[in-house]
Design a protein around this motif. Sequence first.
Motif, PDB file in Angstrom:
ATOM      1  N   MET A 169     -19.928 -11.543  22.919  1.00  0.00           N
ATOM      2  CA  MET A 169     -18.266 -11.974  22.994  1.00  0.00           C
ATOM      3  C   MET A 169     -17.629 -11.362  22.584  1.00  0.00           C
ATOM      4  O   MET A 169     -17.909 -10.425  23.485  1.00  0.00           O
ATOM      5  CB  MET A 169     -17.997 -13.348  22.997  1.00  0.00           C
ATOM      6  CG  MET A 169     -16.509 -13.628  23.032  1.00  0.00           C
ATOM      7  SD  MET A 169     -15.793 -13.985  25.098  1.00  0.00           S
ATOM      8  CE  MET A 169     -15.913 -15.825  24.560  1.00  0.00           C
ATOM      9  N   ASP A 170     -18.205 -10.684  20.934  1.00  0.00           N
ATOM     10  CA  ASP A 170     -17.425  -9.686  20.247  1.00  0.00           C
ATOM     11  C   ASP A 170     -17.801  -7.979  20.816  1.00  0.00           C
ATOM     12  O   ASP A 170     -16.904  -7.490  21.634  1.00  0.00           O
ATOM     13  CB  ASP A 170     -17.659  -9.539  19.088  1.00  0.00           C
ATOM     14  CG  ASP A 170     -17.048 -11.460  18.393  1.00  0.00           C
ATOM     15  OD1 ASP A 170     -15.912 -10.980  18.886  1.00  0.00           O
ATOM     16  OD2 ASP A 170     -17.706 -11.041  17.358  1.00  0.00           O
ATOM     17  N   GLN A 171     -18.707  -8.279  21.268  1.00  0.00           N
ATOM     18  CA  GLN A 171     -19.141  -6.907  22.174  1.00  0.00           C
ATOM     19  C   GLN A 171     -18.818  -6.230  23.431  1.00  0.00           C
ATOM     20  O   GLN A 171     -17.932  -5.733  23.649  1.00  0.00           O
ATOM     21  CB  GLN A 171     -20.998  -6.759  21.783  1.00  0.00           C
ATOM     22  CG  GLN A 171     -21.467  -6.926  20.885  1.00  0.00           C
ATOM     23  CD  GLN A 171     -22.836  -6.694  20.627  1.00  0.00           C
ATOM     24  OE1 GLN A 171     -23.344  -4.847  21.014  1.00  0.00           O
ATOM     25  NE2 GLN A 171     -23.818  -7.560  20.241  1.00  0.00           N
ATOM     26  N   VAL A 172     -19.116  -7.588  24.348  1.00  0.00           N
ATOM     27  CA  VAL A 172     -17.973  -6.852  25.574  1.00  0.00           C
ATOM     28  C   VAL A 172     -16.765  -7.004  25.645  1.00  0.00           C
ATOM     29  O   VAL A 172     -16.158  -5.900  26.227  1.00  0.00           O
ATOM     30  CB  VAL A 172     -18.411  -8.429  26.579  1.00  0.00           C
ATOM     31  CG1 VAL A 172     -17.901  -8.801  27.952  1.00  0.00           C
ATOM     32  CG2 VAL A 172     -19.969  -8.182  26.912  1.00  0.00           C
ATOM     33  N   GLN A 173     -15.864  -7.558  24.585  1.00  0.00           N
ATOM     34  CA  GLN A 173     -14.675  -7.560  24.584  1.00  0.00           C
ATOM     35  C   GLN A 173     -13.883  -5.707  24.029  1.00  0.00           C
ATOM     36  O   GLN A 173     -13.922  -5.275  24.029  1.00  0.00           O
ATOM     37  CB  GLN A 173     -14.259  -8.166  23.381  1.00  0.00           C
ATOM     38  CG  GLN A 173     -13.944  -9.721  23.414  1.00  0.00           C
ATOM     39  CD  GLN A 173     -12.815 -10.540  22.425  1.00  0.00           C
ATOM     40  OE1 GLN A 173     -12.907 -10.559  22.050  1.00  0.00           O
ATOM     41  NE2 GLN A 173     -12.279 -11.467  23.089  1.00  0.00           N
TER      42      GLN A 173
END
Length: 236
Positions: A169-173
């Motif tokens: 999730m953090d990487q896609v954000q």
Amino acid sequence: MKLSAPIPTLKRKARLLARTGHIPLHQALDRIAAEEGFGAWSLLAATSAATRPAGKLFARLAPGDLVLLGARPGQGKTLMGLELAVEAMKGGQRSTFFTLEYTESEVLDRFRSIGADRAQFGGLFELDSSDTISAAHIARRMAMAPRGTVVVVDYLQLLDQKRENPALMDQVQALKSLARDKGLIVIMISQIDRTYDPSAKAVPDLDDVRLPNPLDLKLFDKACFLNQGEVRFQTV
């Protein structure tokens, strides 16, 4: 001339022929092309490229977009990712292909399978197949990329396989922010869950994306799904 099967299916047929017939892949491809009524695979690929949907799809993308490109194995999602990169380069835009799945020779082989010549694009195309690919790695590589650069990431589910990487999730954000801040078009190739049933639904959708770890798919601006030569595009 209508092909008997989608390009990825014909390519798999050629690979099987190369293995069982103990012949080079390029010879197997030419044999498959002959069965389809073409003198060589290059002619088949070039003719098919003129009718494939990458051009129309690329026209619907804009700088700042984070795009999901999903399909089951063998349905052409990697080829579509490369075709979108080629469409960008035809217009003079840069493209970078980040892959944790393929080697350089395999990517070049896929260029040939879509009837494209890697050499004709010169410095417009970059390939990164390092083992350290993550959102942070992509951001570092794209720090000086001009607006409109197409970034293809192959593929979504591999980004967080290493424990030292942040959560998916953090990487896609982070990649969404990169796309918007730099005006890039970031295309993330994605696996589809094995539970997807093509007899119940002709083409997969967001509900069928394989998510081993939590991810809000609303982070994506647009999505494209493939199955058996059919393409479905949607705004998320």
